[in-house]
Motif scaffolding. Structure first.
Motif, mmCIF file in Angstrom:
data_model
loop_
_atom_site.group_PDB
_atom_site.id
_atom_site.type_symbol
_atom_site.label_atom_id
_atom_site.label_comp_id
_atom_site.label_asym_id
_atom_site.label_seq_id
_atom_site.Cartn_x
_atom_site.Cartn_y
_atom_site.Cartn_z
ATOM 1 N N ALA A 116 36.491 80.990 -59.890
ATOM 2 C CA ALA A 116 37.194 81.807 -60.877
ATOM 3 C C ALA A 116 37.375 83.237 -60.379
ATOM 4 N N GLY A 128 31.531 76.911 -60.875
ATOM 5 C CA GLY A 128 32.922 77.336 -60.981
ATOM 6 C C GLY A 128 33.118 78.830 -60.989
ATOM 7 N N LEU A 129 32.036 79.608 -61.057
ATOM 8 C CA LEU A 129 32.151 81.055 -61.108
ATOM 9 C C LEU A 129 32.768 81.646 -59.840
ATOM 10 N N TRP A 131 39.541 82.467 -67.713
ATOM 11 C CA TRP A 131 38.958 81.205 -67.247
ATOM 12 C C TRP A 131 37.441 81.185 -67.457
ATOM 13 N N LEU A 132 36.791 82.331 -67.413
ATOM 14 C CA LEU A 132 35.334 82.362 -67.539
ATOM 15 C C LEU A 132 34.861 81.894 -68.918
ATOM 16 N N LEU A 160 40.139 83.251 -57.675
ATOM 17 C CA LEU A 160 41.465 83.140 -58.273
ATOM 18 C C LEU A 160 41.871 84.445 -58.951
ATOM 19 N N MET A 161 40.901 85.108 -59.608
ATOM 20 C CA MET A 161 41.199 86.372 -60.266
ATOM 21 C C MET A 161 41.620 87.426 -59.236
ATOM 22 N N ALA A 168 43.325 86.089 -65.456
ATOM 23 C CA ALA A 168 42.534 84.988 -64.896
ATOM 24 C C ALA A 168 41.092 85.032 -65.368
ATOM 25 N N LEU A 169 40.644 86.198 -65.873
ATOM 26 C CA LEU A 169 39.279 86.281 -66.412
ATOM 27 C C LEU A 169 39.078 85.390 -67.628
ATOM 28 N N TRP A 198 36.473 80.008 -70.943
ATOM 29 C CA TRP A 198 36.858 78.604 -71.069
ATOM 30 C C TRP A 198 35.878 77.695 -70.330
ATOM 31 N N SER A 199 35.489 78.074 -69.115
ATOM 32 C CA SER A 199 34.537 77.260 -68.362
ATOM 33 C C SER A 199 33.181 77.228 -69.058
#
Length: 490
Positions: free
Chosen positions: A365, A361-362, A386-387, A368-369, A383-384, A389-390
């Motif tokens: 992510a 997923g990196l 998300w990292l 998207l960022m 959006a960072l 959280w993942s």
């Protein structure tokens, strides 16, 4: 074997009607198109085509026969080219009876006899009197490969699980079958009137705008209320449609056992009855998603050695569409008495494997960022978030994952929001595969894949991921020795 047992049997006298309806279903679209859009409305060839189909269906009734020998079912059929098909009872893995509303009105049923790996039924009888169909199912059950004087099935079947209406409603709340109805409705509306759906949304927005202005709501508050209300309406409709479909498909669900054969019967308007021998079960899947946990329920599915590519409904797949965890565990213990379920000794997955789950997923992510930063400026850097959280999700997945092996079965558990337990008896394993990609070789890990017959397309894989290489090789050698000592049981 008496002469009566060897006697030939015909289909039900009304079988020609059901065969005609089945064939018309395939040709109804071109026939209707030719009738309404043809150049000359007086052309009779569509009616002639229907007449030919009717004659073929009637002729099929007169030419179709089935009978029995000591070890096989014998089917004679054909119109111009006659054929005789001999189907050993030991090769019949599944017996499926289906009744539509029209079938139930005439007291008849369709019967399909399936074998492992076949792309179509070994025999398809459309239609038999319901009593004859049940008698055929009983005969197949009693003359299976292990049937004998000491192991013949009893006359009555013992129920293992029933679903009252309350449980069926819970199943509808858990499932997402309503998406099928909503998707079909949207597609139909789009074909009928492309502007109907946008017009409905516009009217909804106008009504909300008037309601919001009367209550002093403006700007972003109005937009938020509109969005939340639409989401709530969509969720309620989806659940209502899912409950409706669950009632139609699973009303009167009964899982019963007769000897070593399992039978499932279900359906409100149309009824399905399918059965399979317990020895045909190849793998098991116990599922639990968020709605399952909120309602305190789980689902138990099986994979059998019957191909399911063309008709998911005719194969015995769902032993417990919805049940309490205790009921699922009790059912597994009953059908696998030597498996020590649920007292398995689970071995955890290596905790440092979490980054392997987060790694795919990196790139997404980061993409998207970049898009968010380009469109929103510095706000896009949010959006960072998300990292981490993942990474947190990956850690939870690793913490919940594990595997267990004993003398009877091998089991794997995976998932966090949606969990599943996948397991199979060691005697049902067909092959083992140890794989290592470049990242595995760099990290000293490996993945062990375990293959069984008849795995469904919706079933999760039976695999043990990210094991240390030495542990994976030792486990593979242990299971290889077990497979070499025990023959494959179908």
């Amino acid at each position: 074997m008496t002469d009566v047992a060897h006697a030939s049997h015909r289909l039900h006298p009304m079988s020609w009607l059901f065969a005609l309806l089945q064939q018309l279903r395939q040709f109804v679209v071109p026939l209707v198109a030719a009738f309404f859009f043809g150049g000359d409305r007086n052309e009779l060839w569509p009616l002639i085509g229907i007449g030919v189909l009717a004659l073929v269906s009637v002729w099929r009734y007169f030419t179709y026969r089935y009978g029995f020998s000591d070890e096989a079912l014998i089917v004679r059929s054909g119109v111009l080219e006659r054929s005789v098909r001999v189907i050993p009872f030991a090769r019949i893995h599944n017996v499926a009876l289906q009744q539509s509303l029209l079938h139930r009105m005439f007291g008849v049923a369709e019967v399909r006899l399936e074998s492992a790996g076949g792309q179509k039924p070994e025999a398809e009888m459309r239609v038999l009197k319901l009593a004859d169909a049940l008698a055929l199912e009983t005969l197949v059950r009693r003359r299976g490969v292990h049937a004998g004087p000491a192991t013949q099935a009893p006359a009555t079947a013992a129920p293992l699980l029933t679903l009252p209406p309350g449980e069926v409603i819970r199943l509808g709340m858990i499932s997402n079958r309503g998406l099928i109805v909503v998707g079909a409705a949207i597609g139909g509306l789009s074909q009928y009137s492309p502007r109907m759906l946008p017009n409905l949304l516009e009217r909804w927005g106008q009504w909300l705008l008037g309601w919001a202005s009367q209550n002093g709501m403006q700007g972003s508050v109005h937009v938020a209320v509109a969005g939340i209300s639409l989401a709530l309406v969509a969720i309620v409709l989806l659940r209502l449609f899912s409950i409706l479909l669950a009632l139609l498909q699973y009303h009167g669900f009964i899982l019963s056992e007769s000897g070593r054969r399992l039978t499932v019967e279900r359906g409100l308007l149309a009824r399905w009855r399918t059965s399979a021998s317990r020895r045909r079960i190849q793998a098991w899947t116990l599922r639990e998603n968020v709605m399952h946990r909120l309602l305190g329920r789980r689902s138990l599915d099986i994979d059998t050695a019957v191909a399911e590519q063309h008709n998911q409904q005719r194969a015995l797949r769902e032993l417990a569409p919805v049940a309490t965890p205790a009921a699922c565990d009790s059912l597994i213990e009953h059908l696998l008495p030597h498996s020590a379920w649920p007292r398995l000794e689970w071995r955890p997955q290596p905790r440092n494997a979490w980054w392997r789950l987060a790694l795919p997923g990196l790139p997404i992510a980061l993409l998207l960022m970049a898009l968010a930063a380009w469109g929103l400026g510095w706000w896009g850097l949010l959006a960072l978030l998300w990292l981490p959280w993942s990474g947190y999700v990956a850690r939870r997945h690793v913490r919940a994952a594990g595997y267990a092996v004993n003398d009877e079965l091998v089991a794997v558990r995976e998932g966090w929001w949606s969990r599943h337990w996948r397991f199979a008896e060691l005697d049902k394993l067909q092959a083992l595969q140890l794989t290592r990609n470049p990242l595995d070789r760099r990290c000293g890990t490996a993945t062990l894949w375990l293959d069984t017959a008849g795995a469904g397309t919706t079933s999760p894989p039976l695999r043990i991921r990210f094991l240390p290489d030495a542990e994976a090789r030792a486990l593979c050698e242990q299971l290889s020795r077990t497979l070499a000592q025990h023959p494959l049981r179908w």
